[in-house]
Design an enzyme around this catalytic site. Structure first.
Site, PDB file in Angstrom:
ATOM      1  CB  THR A  90      -0.917   0.011   1.240  1.00  0.00           C
ATOM      2  OG1 THR A  90      -1.688  -1.193   1.270  1.00  0.00           O
ATOM      3  CG2 THR A  90      -1.855   1.206   1.213  1.00  0.00           C
ATOM      4  CD  GLN A 120      -4.878  -3.233   0.872  1.00  0.00           C
ATOM      5  OE1 GLN A 120      -4.885  -4.007  -0.078  1.00  0.00           O
ATOM      6  NE2 GLN A 120      -4.727  -3.636   2.121  1.00  0.00           N
ATOM      7  CD  GLN A 142      -9.262  -1.912   0.431  1.00  0.00           C
ATOM      8  OE1 GLN A 142      -9.823  -2.687  -0.344  1.00  0.00           O
ATOM      9  NE2 GLN A 142      -8.614  -2.322   1.504  1.00  0.00           N
ATOM     10  CG  ASP A 143      -6.318   1.717   1.584  1.00  0.00           C
ATOM     11  OD1 ASP A 143      -7.362   1.774   2.269  1.00  0.00           O
ATOM     12  OD2 ASP A 143      -5.408   0.925   1.819  1.00  0.00           O
ATOM     13  CG  ASP A 164     -10.125   1.386   5.895  1.00  0.00           C
ATOM     14  OD1 ASP A 164     -11.095   1.671   6.613  1.00  0.00           O
ATOM     15  OD2 ASP A 164      -9.568   0.273   5.916  1.00  0.00           O
ATOM     16  NE  ARG A 221     -11.721  -0.306   8.671  1.00  0.00           N
ATOM     17  CZ  ARG A 221     -11.685  -1.529   8.169  1.00  0.00           C
ATOM     18  NH1 ARG A 221     -12.217  -2.548   8.845  1.00  0.00           N
ATOM     19  NH2 ARG A 221     -11.132  -1.756   6.993  1.00  0.00           N
ATOM     20  CD1 TRP A 223      -4.501   0.409  10.202  1.00  0.00           C
ATOM     21  CD2 TRP A 223      -3.766   2.206   9.109  1.00  0.00           C
ATOM     22  NE1 TRP A 223      -3.492  -0.003   9.373  1.00  0.00           N
ATOM     23  CE2 TRP A 223      -3.026   1.072   8.687  1.00  0.00           C
ATOM     24  CE3 TRP A 223      -3.481   3.451   8.546  1.00  0.00           C
ATOM     25  CZ2 TRP A 223      -2.013   1.159   7.734  1.00  0.00           C
ATOM     26  CZ3 TRP A 223      -2.480   3.533   7.601  1.00  0.00           C
ATOM     27  CH2 TRP A 223      -1.756   2.405   7.195  1.00  0.00           C
TER      28      TRP A 223
END
Length: 316
Positions: A90, A120, A142-143, A164, A221, A223
């Site tokens: 990532t 990711q 994602q990401d 996320d 959330r 991490w």
């Protein structure tokens, strides 16, 4: 000293044909701002701004027509830089990676074009202090937006994703931004690791929308166990789940995560139905988060107040 201006254009009418070529031309350890003006087009190439090149501005004509795009994922990276330089997984998969400090972008789209389900897939990673983004778009799933390290200011930006999609451990203020949830997931994953760290994300006067249907999302959330996120004066549509926040499957995170809301509104704003370990800030508590001093207590520094490229005409 007046900033140095160089131009990029697909058709060869600029100084360079690619954004990376323009960045490569900036002297090592440059002490004066270099403005890279990018003509309309989709520039499909990974872009890397190294630690040795600070004070770079990338200025597009408009985010819809000036696009920096690539499709790396955490499991598949094709890049002109070696993994020992950009990292792996990532961390190394960003379409654009910024490690030079005092970076500014205006009127540009940063896109990771990997399709949904690719895992990711970072549109931009920012590992640099005093970076600002004005009227930019960040596109992915994602990401999408990896605010990894340093202090960042984002204003009038559009950020989309699913899981996320705003994450990392920087100190960031996002003001008047549009956050769009493309499918069910989590807006933020902030990774503050201890209560002594001053990092965190503040969303000030933003708008959160979703695609409708059953695409319900959490605001965030942790991490990192002390993840810190504040939403203030923000409109939330019905895409936000009523509990608001998720503990990432660890009840111990509920004792350390700092998830706050302040005077938010809209159908997705449900203070009475939020998890009992997140809370509404009091007026006297909110002040430290809803001012520019959250990301820089020194008002004499220009990086928040000035859009350096705006003072230089396109004809320069």
């Amino acid at each position: 000293m007046v900033a140095v201006v160089i131009t990029v254009s697909h058709d060869g009418c600029g100084d360079y044909r690619t954004v990376q070529d323009a960045i490569d031309a900036v002297p090592l350890g440059n002490a004066f701002r270099t403005v890279i003006r990018v003509s309309p087009g989709v520039y499909r190439q990974p872009v890397y701004v190294p630690k040795t090149k600070n004070l770079i501005t990338i200025a597009g004509v408009g985010p819809e027509i000036t696009v920096l795009s690539w499709d790396n994922t955490a499991s598949r990276i094709e890049h002109h830089q070696a993994s020992r330089v950009i990292g792996t997984g990532t961390f190394g998969c960003g379409s654009v990676i910024v490690e030079g400090e005092d970076f500014i972008a205006e009127n540009v789209t940063f896109e990771n074009s990997a399709p949904q389900g690719s895992g990711q897939a970072v549109a931009i990673r920012v590992t640099a202090d005093r970076c600002a983004f004005y009227n930019c778009r960040f596109l992915g799933w994602q990401d999408t937006l990896y605010l990894h390290y340093g202090k960042q200011y984002l204003r009038d930006c559009y950020i989309e994703g699913s899981v996320d999609f705003i994450f990392g451990n920087s100190t960031a203020l996002l003001e008047h931004c549009h956050i769009h949830c493309k499918s069910a997931g989590f807006v933020t994953a902030q990774s503050r690791k201890s209560s002594q760290e001053t990092t965190g994300y503040v969303f000030l006067r933003c708008v959160i929308t979703g695609n409708g249907g059953n695409s319900y999302s959490y605001l965030g959330r942790p991490w990192g166990p002390f993840g810190r996120v504040v939403f203030a004066y923000t409109y939330m549509d019905a895409c936000i789940k009523q509990p608001g926040w998720d503990n990432w499957g660890k009840t111990e995170n509920e004792r350390s995560a700092c998830f706050y809301e302040y005077r938010c509104f809209g159908p997705g704003s449900c203070p009475a139905r939020r998890v009992n370990w997140a809370r509404e800030l009091l007026d006297e508590e909110a002040g430290q988060f809803i001012m520019h001093c959250f990301i820089d207590p020194n008002p004499e520094r220009p990086w928040l107040a000035e859009r350096m490229c705006a003072r230089i005409p396109h004809s320069a």
